[in-house]
Write a protein that holds these residues in place. Structure first.
Motif, PDB file in Angstrom:
ATOM      1  N   GLU A 142       1.001  -1.381  -0.010  1.00 56.42           N
ATOM      2  CA  GLU A 142      -0.067   0.074  -0.072  1.00 56.42           C
ATOM      3  C   GLU A 142       0.811   1.249  -0.047  1.00 56.42           C
ATOM      4  N   VAL A 144       1.305   4.776   1.168  1.00 53.22           N
ATOM      5  CA  VAL A 144       0.782   5.830   1.995  1.00 53.22           C
ATOM      6  C   VAL A 144       0.990   7.303   1.447  1.00 53.22           C
ATOM      7  N   VAL A 146       0.844  10.860   2.574  1.00 55.23           N
ATOM      8  CA  VAL A 146       0.842  11.617   3.628  1.00 55.23           C
ATOM      9  C   VAL A 146       0.342  12.993   3.240  1.00 55.23           C
ATOM     10  N   TRP A 174      -3.749  10.856   5.867  1.00 51.37           N
ATOM     11  CA  TRP A 174      -3.105  10.137   4.885  1.00 51.37           C
ATOM     12  C   TRP A 174      -4.162   9.530   3.903  1.00 51.37           C
ATOM     13  N   PRO A 176      -4.764   6.101   1.395  1.00 50.42           N
ATOM     14  CA  PRO A 176      -4.061   4.880   0.713  1.00 50.42           C
ATOM     15  C   PRO A 176      -4.179   4.642  -0.802  1.00 50.42           C
ATOM     16  N   ASP A 211       7.204   3.042   0.086  1.00 43.16           N
ATOM     17  CA  ASP A 211       5.772   3.107   0.126  1.00 43.16           C
ATOM     18  C   ASP A 211       5.132   4.364   0.822  1.00 43.16           C
ATOM     19  N   LEU A 212       5.943   5.154   1.297  1.00 42.06           N
ATOM     20  CA  LEU A 212       5.607   6.335   2.284  1.00 42.06           C
ATOM     21  C   LEU A 212       5.830   7.807   1.293  1.00 42.06           C
TER      22      LEU A 212
END
Length: 307
Positions: A142, A144, A146, A174, A176, A211-212
């Protein structure tokens, strides 16, 4: 020359002319050639009812309906928000059926190893993810995003003074994006050689794709060029589309194009893309917005709390 056009810096990277289609994504996918799409990056109507003609008309007239028009907060005008908390059981069933159909139509059209990046919402993501897994996709994680949106965090409606220490829901910070992959043929290295897919492009030789991703909401020039209620910023979208084609080869599909942020990001990165949009007003908006967004130089969002 318009004010928007004069604001555009020149980018030499823009190479590809995207294919944009005014039509129904499901009809297009039913006729799509097998093994012809190398990635999907899309922000679908994941509440469904918010993009019905009736609700779109309410949105455009400023009368709400499913779209909540929140009040200004500290002099900041908050964007209309689809209220997923109002979905009834029948709406949820139709939502899952929608994504069942999408996943099953996408699977044969994608080459082995193709990734799907699909935006959703914490309240309804399970209705999106389970159909993709049932269809045969591998869940690969996933992303993310932010983002500080000022969504949620409100006190109880019409009882905010009585319960001034209570928030009905947490303040949303956030968003997804589900990440799925059509199974590879053999090893990833074999799939990369044959289909040019199976992995994600790294940020650099020393840094993998992460993933962020910190991402401010689309504002200013982007909102002027593409005033869509679900517009995603180019800084974020270019990171996603770049990662989706590990060797920068193949075509990226956005079956729910909206005002064209995915297609614009792919164009800016010199990548082939196809965008499909059923709403005639948004399709016309995309035709105007895509070249402007593709030439735009966004500022990179810094992590919260960084200097």
């Amino acid at each position: 020359m318009t004010a928007l056009e004069t604001a555009l810096p020149i980018r030499s990277l823009v190479k590809e002319t995207p294919q944009i289609i005014h039509g129904d994504a499901f009809d297009w996918l039913e006729k799509a050639r097998p093994n012809s799409i190398h990635a999907v990056v899309t922000d679908p109507p994941y509440g469904l009812i918010e993009y019905t003609p009736r609700e779109i008309e309410k949105l455009r007239s400023g009368r709400g309906g499913v779209w909540r028009i929140p009040p200004a907060f500290d002099n900041a005008v908050r964007k209309p928000l689809p209220r997923f908390t109002v979905l009834k059981d029948g709406d949820k069933e139709r939502l899952e059926q929608f994504f069942d159909r999408l996943a099953n139509l996408l699977l044969p059209a994608l080459v082995p190893g193709a990734h799907v990046f699909i935006a959703t919402n914490p309240l309804v993501s399970h209705f999106v993810y389970l159909p993709f897994i049932r269809a045969g996709f591998e869940k690969r994680g996933e992303i993310v995003r932010v983002v500080q949106t000022l969504r949620g965090g409100d006190r109880p409606k019409n009882a905010h003074e009585e319960f001034d220490s209570v928030s009905v829901m947490p303040r949303s910070c956030w968003e997804p994006w589900g990440l799925f992959r059509k199974p590879c043929e053999g090893r990833v290295q074999d799939n990369l050689r044959k289909w040019k897919t199976g992995g994600l492009m790294r940020l650099s030789d020393s840094e993998p794709f992460r993933d962020l991703i910190y991402s401010s909401p689309a504002r200013g020039f982007e909102k002027q060029a593409a005033p869509h209620p679900s517009l995603k910023p180019q800084d974020f979208m270019r990171q996603i589309v770049r990662a989706s084609l590990p060797l920068s080869e193949g075509s990226i599909l956005d079956p729910f194009m909206g005002s064209g942020s995915t297609v614009a990001a792919a164009t800016s990165c010199g990548l082939d893309s196809i965008g499909i949009e059923i709403d005639s007003e948004y399709f016309e908006l995309a035709k105007s917005a895509i070249p402007q967004l593709a030439m735009y130089e966004p500022k990179r969002t810094r992590p919260i709390g960084s200097g």
